[in-house]
Enzyme design. Structure first.
Site, PDB file in Angstrom:
ATOM      1  N   GLU A  48      -4.884   2.367  -4.079  1.00 21.63           N
ATOM      2  CA  GLU A  48      -3.426   2.401  -4.052  1.00 21.63           C
ATOM      3  C   GLU A  48      -2.834   1.116  -3.508  1.00 21.63           C
ATOM      4  OE1 GLU A  48      -4.797   4.343  -0.166  1.00 21.63           O
ATOM      5  OE2 GLU A  48      -5.493   4.135  -2.229  1.00 21.63           O
ATOM      6  N   ASP A  58       0.854  -1.195   0.000  1.00 19.54           N
ATOM      7  CA  ASP A  58       0.000   0.000   0.000  1.00 19.54           C
ATOM      8  C   ASP A  58       0.888   1.243   0.000  1.00 19.54           C
ATOM      9  OD1 ASP A  58      -2.942   1.013   0.612  1.00 19.54           O
ATOM     10  OD2 ASP A  58      -1.567   2.198   1.859  1.00 19.54           O
TER      11      ASP A  58
END
Length: 350
Positions: A266, A223
């Site tokens: 993301e 992430d």
């Protein structure tokens, strides 16, 4: 489609028969019938066929009538060799074009019926000899007719070839479209990586394979740290550039058998078959240090980036796709809680 060939060939045959009839004592009735048969009849046959609900069947009936009338003319003219042969070959070729070998046999049968009918009316007389003019016209008529048939066959073959080429091109377009649709259904449009839909299929497949072979399998859940801040500070286009940059980094260092997916937003997930826990941790650390080492230049802006990652390995941290992802997600959450820009292994407390 047979009108042109019938009209032209009938004119040529008329010349052949007229040359043979000239000076043989045929009366005006025979000449009128000759004109009606070979000048008027072709157009009548066309108009009947073009107005028919089943034009092909009607035209085939017209060709049968052609053969029958040719047989009658052969008997009426006392079977002259060259004119009779010309009539027979023209009818046989025409029927063969439409019905193949069966058409040729049918043409022979119809002509035979015509000759029998003609013989019944005019009697059985044979005068096979023909004069030089009739012979020459017969040969010329046969040659011209064969050339016309050959030309039409070439034109139809060329049209068929072009049609096949067009169909092949259309098929290639359809296959390419199907491939694009397949790719779109399994690929993320922004990064070109696989999406979650593909991941589900690949993970089940690889887990089953590794379980059968007694091999490890690791997943890395990655992430981007503070991604919302990047979007707010530099704009969404820069945020997309950061996502694409990380996707390229992940793909660049992945092995041939690894599956790199954009897991959502993301987040990215790497599926690494046959990779043990230690190697997976080392790989995650390599990604982390590589991303942090070089800020991304977007226009005049320099965007610093870091990532956090959670690592889970089969069978230590789960024996199913759901269990492994859950373990990696818990490790990722712990990495975020411990200050980000770090890698955590599933099942550890700190």
């Amino acid at each position: 489609m047979n009108r042109r060939n019938r009209t032209m060939s009938f004119v040529w045959v008329l010349l052949v028969l007229a040359a043979h009839m000239w000076g043989r004592g045929f009366g005006p009735v025979a000449w009128v019938l000759l004109g009606l048969q070979f000048l008027v009849y072709p157009h009548v046959a066309y108009f009947v066929a073009v107005r028919s609900k089943n034009q092909m069947r009607t035209e085939f009936g017209n060709m049968l009538l052609d053969g029958l009338m040719f047989g009658i003319w052969m008997a009426a003219l006392r079977f002259p060799l060259w004119p009779s042969y010309t009539l027979f070959i023209c009818a046989a070729i025409n029927m063969t074009v439409f019905r193949g070998a069966a058409g040729a046999l049918l043409a022979a049968a119809v002509i035979a019926c015509g000759t029998l009918l003609g013989a019944a009316v005019f009697g059985v007389h044979t005068e096979p000899a023909t004069g030089p003019l009739t012979t020459s016209l017969s040969i010329a008529t046969l040659s011209l007719y064969l050339l016309v048939v050959a030309k039409d066959a070439y034109a139809r073959s060329l049209m068929l070839f072009q049609t096949r080429q067009q169909l092949r091109a259309k098929m290639e377009e359809v296959l390419a479209l199907q491939q694009r649709l397949q790719e779109q259904s399994t690929q993320d449009p922004l990064t070109g990586l696989f999406n979650r839909r593909y991941l589900v299929e690949a993970m089940e497949r690889e887990l089953s394979r590794c379980a059968r072979a007694g091999l490890p399998l690791s997943i890395l859940l990655v992430d981007i740290d503070h991604f919302k801040r990047i979007n707010d500070a530099f704009g969404h286009q820069s945020g997309d550039a950061v996502i694409v940059h990380l996707a390229q980094l992940l793909r660049q260092h992945a092995r041939a058998g690894d599956v790199v997916c954009r897991y959502g937003g993301e987040e990215f997930l790497l599926l690494c078959p046959e990779m043990p826990q230690a190697a997976a941790l080392e790989r995650a650390q390599q990604y982390r240090t590589s991303l942090a080492a070089q800020p991304l230049q977007v226009g005049d802006a320099s965007i610093p980036m870091t990532l956090s990652a959670g690592v889970a390995t089969f069978p230590e941290h789960g024996d199913s796709a759901e269990a492994l992802i859950r373990s990696a997600d818990e490790a990722l959450y712990r990495a975020k809680g411990l200050g980000r820009n770090r890698v955590e292994l599933a099942g550890l407390s700190g």
